[in-house]
Design an enzyme around this catalytic site. Sequence first.
Site, PDB file in Angstrom:
ATOM      1  N   LYS A   1       6.451  95.691 -17.333  1.00 56.27           N
ATOM      2  CA  LYS A   1       5.791  94.528 -17.735  1.00 56.27           C
ATOM      3  C   LYS A   1       4.421  94.251 -17.128  1.00 56.27           C
ATOM      4  CE  LYS A   1       7.240  90.619 -15.890  1.00 56.27           C
ATOM      5  NZ  LYS A   1       7.734  89.485 -15.448  1.00 56.27           N
TER       6      LYS A   1
ATOM      7  N   LYS B   1       1.130  90.192 -12.433  1.00 62.23           N
ATOM      8  CA  LYS B   1       0.191  89.695 -11.565  1.00 62.23           C
ATOM      9  C   LYS B   1       0.344  90.458 -10.063  1.00 62.23           C
ATOM     10  CE  LYS B   1       0.240  85.047 -12.924  1.00 62.23           C
ATOM     11  NZ  LYS B   1       0.915  83.760 -12.555  1.00 62.23           N
TER      12      LYS B   1
ATOM     13  N   LYS C   1      13.130  90.353  -7.783  1.00 61.14           N
ATOM     14  CA  LYS C   1      12.118  89.849  -6.802  1.00 61.14           C
ATOM     15  C   LYS C   1      12.710  89.880  -5.387  1.00 61.14           C
ATOM     16  CE  LYS C   1       8.958  86.824  -9.295  1.00 61.14           C
ATOM     17  NZ  LYS C   1       8.527  85.422  -9.417  1.00 61.14           N
TER      18      LYS C   1
HETATM   19  P1  AMP Z   1       4.089  83.381 -14.402  1.00 61.90           P
HETATM   20  O1  AMP Z   1       2.720  84.410 -14.262  1.00 61.90           O
HETATM   21  O2  AMP Z   1       5.128  84.490 -14.120  1.00 61.90           O
HETATM   22  O3  AMP Z   1       3.702  82.140 -13.801  1.00 61.90           O
HETATM   23  O4  AMP Z   1       4.081  83.449 -16.067  1.00 61.90           O
HETATM   24  C1  AMP Z   1       3.717  82.449 -16.632  1.00 61.90           C
HETATM   25  C2  AMP Z   1       3.715  82.773 -18.408  1.00 61.90           C
HETATM   26  O5  AMP Z   1       3.356  83.900 -18.738  1.00 61.90           O
HETATM   27  C3  AMP Z   1       5.374  82.792 -18.580  1.00 61.90           C
HETATM   28  O6  AMP Z   1       5.534  82.212 -19.726  1.00 61.90           O
HETATM   29  C4  AMP Z   1       5.655  84.231 -18.815  1.00 61.90           C
HETATM   30  O7  AMP Z   1       6.858  84.375 -19.494  1.00 61.90           O
HETATM   31  C5  AMP Z   1       4.412  84.668 -19.521  1.00 61.90           C
HETATM   32  N1  AMP Z   1       4.165  86.103 -19.013  1.00 61.90           N
HETATM   33  C6  AMP Z   1       4.122  86.589 -17.742  1.00 61.90           C
HETATM   34  N2  AMP Z   1       3.986  87.988 -17.777  1.00 61.90           N
HETATM   35  C7  AMP Z   1       3.896  88.337 -19.389  1.00 61.90           C
HETATM   36  C8  AMP Z   1       3.879  89.548 -20.045  1.00 61.90           C
HETATM   37  N3  AMP Z   1       3.733  90.695 -19.289  1.00 61.90           N
HETATM   38  N4  AMP Z   1       3.808  89.469 -21.191  1.00 61.90           N
HETATM   39  C9  AMP Z   1       4.135  88.196 -21.990  1.00 61.90           C
HETATM   40  N5  AMP Z   1       4.368  87.091 -21.346  1.00 61.90           N
HETATM   41  C10 AMP Z   1       4.092  87.068 -19.912  1.00 61.90           C
END
Ligand code: AMP
Length: 390
Positions: free
Chosen positions: A252, A255, A150
């Site tokens: 991956k 967002k 990041k």
């Molecule tokens: P975040 O959007 O970074 O707050 O992630 C929220 C949750 O979604 C966390 O548990 C992440 O590990 C999971 N997550 C985010 N992106 C992915 C992805 N591409 N595949 C699986 N899990 C994800």
Amino acid sequence: MGECAAARENVNPILPTGVREIIFPGALHQPIEDIMAEFQKLVFSGVQPTGNLHLGNYLGAIRKFVALQKDNDCIYCVVDEHALTAQLVHEDLRGQTRAIAAAYIASGIDPKKHIVFNQSRVMQHAELTWIFNCVARMGWLNRMTQFKEKAGKDRENASVGLFTYPDLMAADILVYRATHVPVGDDQKQHLELTRDIAQKFNNDFSKRIAELGVGVEMAVGEEKVNGYFPLTEPLIEGEATRVMSLRDGSKKMSKSDPSDLSRINLTDDADAIARKIKKAKTDPEPLPSELTGLKDRPEAQNLVGIYAALADTTKEKVIAEFGSRQFSVFKPALADLAVEKLAPIAAEMRRLMADPAHIDAVLRDGGERAGMLAEATMKTVRRIVGLLDD
Ligand code: AMP
Ligand code: TRP
């Protein structure tokens, strides 16, 4: 119950006696059979209110949150303070916070039986973060790959908050002394750090913890130790712990990807879902006839994994059904399945978002209940550390 355990329950209940029933109506009181036998099972997780929720968030995290609530007491948080770490000023942070809460509820989380709230309502998260800033070592945080990704090349210009973000995450979990945390694969390293912080706190303050009689017996390797914080277990399981971008099987789904075609958003309509799956990158070969044939085919692997997770089955079974078929057959089947599973969630999210006052009431109620638990922990932590209060 021995005298010591009884005393401990009065001084330092994992969740205050009697209060647990108020906080979690119909509390489940799951004992943990393994090493943390004296900690009651408690699930915690969080999602950041930044950008659109996508299929990776749903399959890697939220869907598991829903499944876990059946047998566990659960706390699900919208981590709005985390959203400030990479970007300070947001267009509509409050609206985004409500949207994640709406996604939790629309996906099936019951905010009455469990707890849904936004992090900033419970100030004890930030308070415990300060203590953990003093527990964690620079070297530990320097190793965090997410910070490196990041912050990019210009580390000098990254916020201090982005660097200490894992301490806030550890505090989110440990301020409830949560024992299990469902997350996607990308959060594994942060959960290891959470355990390191708990273990160092338990070790460094072992004398105070024993004097105050607030320890819980745990096994660390061969050794039995008396610690205040549990060594939290990550729950990273299933066929979609790492959902990849639809445009690049080595990246991956995220967002922040500039291409909207790279992800399926939870709010996409049926046409958008079908279009994105149709355009998803693949190789020219048909699907393999055996699971092992997915090796070195990241895009095919990803789509099969997504299908398996959405259908609640395994990649093996998907290959048994679609093996040797062309993507022109598999993709429309995947699109239909995705629409079938996601469209009702999107519709319910829209309905909930039309009534922000209701969402705010849910978050307020959740925050009040979470705050009681967090304050019970912090009272003890202040005493362990030696901070003077009443
Ligand atoms: P975040 O959007 O970074 O707050 O992630 C929220 C949750 O979604 C966390 O548990 C992440 O590990 C999971 N997550 C985010 N992106 C992915 C992805 N591409 N595949 C699986 N899990 C994800
Ligand atoms: N860091 C997590 C992410 O980006 C979100 C998060 C913050 C979290 N605090 C947490 C997840 C506590 C689990 C438990 O995905």
